[in-house]
Write an enzyme that holds these catalytic residues in place. Structure first.
Site, PDB file in Angstrom:
ATOM      1  N   HIS A 229       0.864  -1.155  -0.019  1.00  0.00           N
ATOM      2  CA  HIS A 229       0.135  -0.058   0.054  1.00  0.00           C
ATOM      3  C   HIS A 229       0.806   1.185   0.043  1.00  0.00           C
ATOM      4  O   HIS A 229       0.399   2.366  -0.600  1.00  0.00           O
ATOM      5  CB  HIS A 229      -1.018   0.280   1.190  1.00  0.00           C
ATOM      6  CG  HIS A 229      -2.228  -0.927   1.055  1.00  0.00           C
ATOM      7  ND1 HIS A 229      -3.116  -0.614   0.189  1.00  0.00           N
ATOM      8  CD2 HIS A 229      -2.325  -2.102   1.589  1.00  0.00           C
ATOM      9  CE1 HIS A 229      -3.931  -1.690   0.317  1.00  0.00           C
ATOM     10  NE2 HIS A 229      -3.489  -2.441   1.002  1.00  0.00           N
ATOM     11  N   GLU A 259      -8.446   5.410  -7.200  1.00  0.00           N
ATOM     12  CA  GLU A 259      -7.247   5.730  -7.998  1.00  0.00           C
ATOM     13  C   GLU A 259      -7.818   6.598  -9.163  1.00  0.00           C
ATOM     14  O   GLU A 259      -7.176   6.751 -10.198  1.00  0.00           O
ATOM     15  CB  GLU A 259      -6.644   4.475  -8.623  1.00  0.00           C
ATOM     16  CG  GLU A 259      -7.586   3.572  -9.379  1.00  0.00           C
ATOM     17  CD  GLU A 259      -8.475   2.370  -8.560  1.00  0.00           C
ATOM     18  OE1 GLU A 259      -8.427   1.451  -9.197  1.00  0.00           O
ATOM     19  OE2 GLU A 259      -8.418   2.717  -7.431  1.00  0.00           O
TER      20      GLU A 259
END
Length: 351
Positions: A229, A259
């Site tokens: 991450h 995203e």
């Protein structure tokens, strides 16, 4: 993009349930929300807090998870912060009112005392200087006492002004945080929607254009799954910086969710927006992602972009949908490209 979104949501949900089972956390809505958001990676502060707990071998008890929810995700947290600040402001104002009321009473009393001294001076014969001196001395004492009380009031007013300034600063900071994505520093979804409403009104008044870019990082899950991450956060920050560097004036760059990013371009036609989108795309793909600790090259970051132009009178959801449809087309055409609504043949008035 709907199928992709549903697939990602399902993956986050499965990961959340697996994490709760691993840590022995009851699957309540609050607990599920915390773990879902952790795996979705949308709240950077929550991710840091949970990673720190993992690193410290902290047990994720229901109490710990509830505290994480209240601190990072609860819709009531901003309300409580605002209410606390408002309560402090009310307390400061009440105290100021008390001080001002006391000062007014003191001033009236001082004025009455001066009148009494004046009456005494008028009544005293000129041949009694000792008595006159006594009255003058008493007047001086009262004046000094009044000066001291005024100094105290000035000090308290200065302190109250500083407190109110600090509260105002806190309000402004809370407002900024409520409208800013903490990871990228861009506007968040809420700020984007507010800006879109405002810019539509302004461009309509000027009979000007307004275009929208919807951008998505290609294969983002690859970075999270293969490098963790933290690398995923680095990718998001890289894209965020590139967007911030390429907007100007009234343009608004935002992290739309996960995203996905968006840019509002007032006074910009579709072809101009396409040119900017392609410039951003090429700038991002030219950057090599390197792991600082080892120098390992992690590959290139690419984005897909959909572009649409606002049609006067349409609901804002229509603009977003067309840009999203164009983005979906860019993904399915092979990614790392820009496609406009015109290229996928959306007719005027369609969506």
């Amino acid at each position: 993009m709907l199928n992709d979104d549903m697939q990602r949501a399902a993956e986050f949900a499965h990961a959340a349930v697996a994490s709760m089972a691993r840590h022995g956390i009851p699957p309540t809505p609050v607990h599920f929300t915390v773990w879902y958001e952790y795996h979705a990676g949308r709240d950077h502060a929550l991710g840091r807090a949970m990673d720190a707990l993992v690193a410290a071998n902290q047990a994720f008890t229901p109490e710990v998870v509830r505290a994480l929810y209240e601190q990072h995700l609860s819709p009531a947290r901003l309300f409580h912060a605002s209410r606390d600040a408002a309560d402090k402001l009310d307390a400061v104002m009440d105290e100021l009112r008390d001080h001002i009321g006391s000062a007014e009473e003191t001033t009236r009393a001082y004025g009455d005392q001066l009148e009494r001294f004046s009456d005494k001076l008028d009544a005293e014969p000129a041949t009694a200087p000792a008595q006159v001196d006594g009255i003058v001395d008493a007047m001086l004492l009262e004046t000094r006492a009044m000066q001291e009380r005024n100094k105290e009031l000035e000090t308290r007013l200065a302190e109250a002004t500083a407190e109110v300034t600090e509260l105002r600063r806190g309000f402004e900071q809370a407002r900024r945080e409520a409208l800013t994505d903490p990871l990228t520093g861009l506007a968040n979804r809420k700020a984007f929607e507010q800006a879109m409403h405002l810019l539509v009104r302004e461009t309509q008044q000027d009979n000007a254009a307004l275009s929208l870019l919807m951008l998505d990082i290609d294969h983002f899950k690859h970075f999270n799954d293969n490098f963790g991450h933290q690398t995923g956060d680095t990718v998001l920050q890289l894209v965020g910086r590139m967007l911030a560097d390429n907007v100007k004036g009234r343009d608004v760059a935002a992290r739309y969710g996960g995203e996905e990013f968006a840019i509002l371009l007032p006074f910009t036609r579709l072809d101009q927006a396409h040119g900017l989108a392609d410039s951003i795309r090429r700038g991002i793909s030219a950057r090599k992602l390197v792991k600082r600790s080892s120098g390992q090259e992690l590959g290139r970051v690419t984005i897909s972009v959909g572009v649409a132009e606002y049609r006067p009178g349409e609901p804002l959801s229509g603009l977003v949908q067309r840009a999203d449809d164009a983005l979906y087309a860019a993904k399915h055409a092979g990614r790392d490209r820009v496609i406009t609504e015109r290229e996928i043949g959306i007719p005027a008035g369609g969506g």
